[in-house]
Design a protein around this motif. Sequence first.
Motif, PDB file in Angstrom:
ATOM      1  N   THR A  19     -12.025   4.574 -10.033  1.00 49.96           N
ATOM      2  CA  THR A  19     -12.040   4.237  -8.605  1.00 49.96           C
ATOM      3  C   THR A  19     -13.075   5.103  -7.893  1.00 49.96           C
ATOM      4  O   THR A  19     -12.767   6.216  -7.439  1.00 49.96           O
ATOM      5  CB  THR A  19     -10.651   4.450  -7.971  1.00 49.96           C
ATOM      6  N   LEU A  21     -12.357   7.019  -4.568  1.00 45.73           N
ATOM      7  CA  LEU A  21     -11.502   8.201  -4.614  1.00 45.73           C
ATOM      8  C   LEU A  21     -12.217   9.376  -5.263  1.00 45.73           C
ATOM      9  O   LEU A  21     -12.051  10.526  -4.854  1.00 45.73           O
ATOM     10  CB  LEU A  21     -10.214   7.894  -5.384  1.00 45.73           C
ATOM     11  N   LYS A  60     -11.499  -3.530  -2.920  1.00 44.66           N
ATOM     12  CA  LYS A  60     -10.826  -2.236  -2.945  1.00 44.66           C
ATOM     13  C   LYS A  60     -11.464  -1.271  -3.942  1.00 44.66           C
ATOM     14  O   LYS A  60     -11.971  -1.672  -4.987  1.00 44.66           O
ATOM     15  CB  LYS A  60      -9.339  -2.404  -3.254  1.00 44.66           C
ATOM     16  N   GLY A  61     -11.435   0.017  -3.575  1.00 47.42           N
ATOM     17  CA  GLY A  61     -11.925   1.070  -4.457  1.00 47.42           C
ATOM     18  C   GLY A  61     -13.414   1.271  -4.472  1.00 47.42           C
ATOM     19  O   GLY A  61     -13.924   2.099  -5.229  1.00 47.42           O
ATOM     20  N   ASN A 112      -8.650  -2.168   0.955  1.00 49.60           N
ATOM     21  CA  ASN A 112      -8.029  -0.843   0.869  1.00 49.60           C
ATOM     22  C   ASN A 112      -8.858   0.129   0.029  1.00 49.60           C
ATOM     23  O   ASN A 112      -9.551  -0.273  -0.922  1.00 49.60           O
ATOM     24  CB  ASN A 112      -6.645  -0.945   0.236  1.00 49.60           C
ATOM     25  N   ASP A 113      -8.724   1.423   0.362  1.00 54.40           N
ATOM     26  CA  ASP A 113      -9.277   2.515  -0.447  1.00 54.40           C
ATOM     27  C   ASP A 113     -10.776   2.372  -0.677  1.00 54.40           C
ATOM     28  O   ASP A 113     -11.266   2.465  -1.801  1.00 54.40           O
ATOM     29  CB  ASP A 113      -8.542   2.608  -1.795  1.00 54.40           C
ATOM     30  N   ALA A 123      -6.372   9.703   3.156  1.00 56.46           N
ATOM     31  CA  ALA A 123      -7.537   9.343   2.343  1.00 56.46           C
ATOM     32  C   ALA A 123      -8.662  10.349   2.534  1.00 56.46           C
ATOM     33  O   ALA A 123      -9.277  10.815   1.564  1.00 56.46           O
ATOM     34  CB  ALA A 123      -8.007   7.938   2.698  1.00 56.46           C
ATOM     35  N   GLY A 126      -6.415   3.199   4.068  1.00 55.92           N
ATOM     36  CA  GLY A 126      -7.011   4.232   3.236  1.00 55.92           C
ATOM     37  C   GLY A 126      -8.520   4.167   3.187  1.00 55.92           C
ATOM     38  O   GLY A 126      -9.134   4.429   2.156  1.00 55.92           O
ATOM     39  N   TYR A 173       0.860  -1.184   0.000  1.00 50.04           N
ATOM     40  CA  TYR A 173       0.000   0.000   0.000  1.00 50.04           C
ATOM     41  C   TYR A 173       0.893   1.230   0.000  1.00 50.04           C
ATOM     42  O   TYR A 173       1.790   1.363   0.835  1.00 50.04           O
ATOM     43  CB  TYR A 173      -0.925   0.018   1.226  1.00 50.04           C
TER      44      TYR A 173
END
Length: 295
Positions: free
Chosen positions: A263, A266, A210-211, A184-185, A99, A165, A12
């Motif tokens: 993503t 984000l 993730k995302g 993650n994220d 984040a 994140g 990461y």
Amino acid sequence: MASLRREGVSMYEMPLSVDELWSRIRDEARGLVDYEPLLASFYHATIIGHTDLRGALSFLLSSKLADEVVSAMALREIIEQAYEADECLIEAACADIQAVCTRDPAVERFSTVLLYLKGFQAIQAHRVAHWMWQQDRRSLALYIQSRVSTIFQVDIHPAANIGFGVMFDHATGIVVGETCVIENDVSILQSVTLGGTGKESGDRHPKIRKGVMIGAGSKILGNIEVGECARVGAGSVVLNAVPPHTTVVGVPAQVVGCAGCDTPALDMDQTIRNAEPDCDGDQNSDKAPCNRKHA
């Protein structure tokens, strides 16, 4: 760009290291003392008086979670034990702060996340509870969970796995079940439930890859997967697996098109159009949504 230890199968990365982020936070606090002298003692107690992020975070969490039975001093000792044993906990906090600053336009300073955002604070307290759960100190883990639920109105079972994140935006009413995985994220807004479907035992909660972005008030129920970089519209009830890079909305939720960006967690675009194009941009395509290849 700072790289953290292995999380799952990949490294990461984040723009600032723990030390770099802490330096920025202390600089912000010093500037805030000049801007609002009335809060000088507050900024000294919470940030300026500490040598590192670990010390500041253990102080903040213990102060928030203490009650008339378990003192802030005792809680801080417990939190410091976890941080001493696993430096990944502070690395994760560093990633979470960055984040939130990247995704939330209302946040202008790193110190704002640390001091005031209960979604961030709830996740960090959970990380300590999760570490306790893994050490078979389950009564203590459940105690921390209970205090987090009472103080922050966020209920995360200590066994749940949360990646780096991750942002809980506003956070009130978020529920995360025992066997849930959040990679993650991921961005999750208020009043989201990641729950089971009844009284079954075993692996029974969602897996959020993730995302992913999950809109306010959504309910995702059962041992189902929300695929990588998918988007769940606000107020949806998700009962079936969500394909990667798609948008689902409705009760029950249905795929309405692609995720709208690479993503969603984000980008944080929560606009759901009447007819989403597929990922080739063709509004009238007869192909399945998001049929393009992703790495």
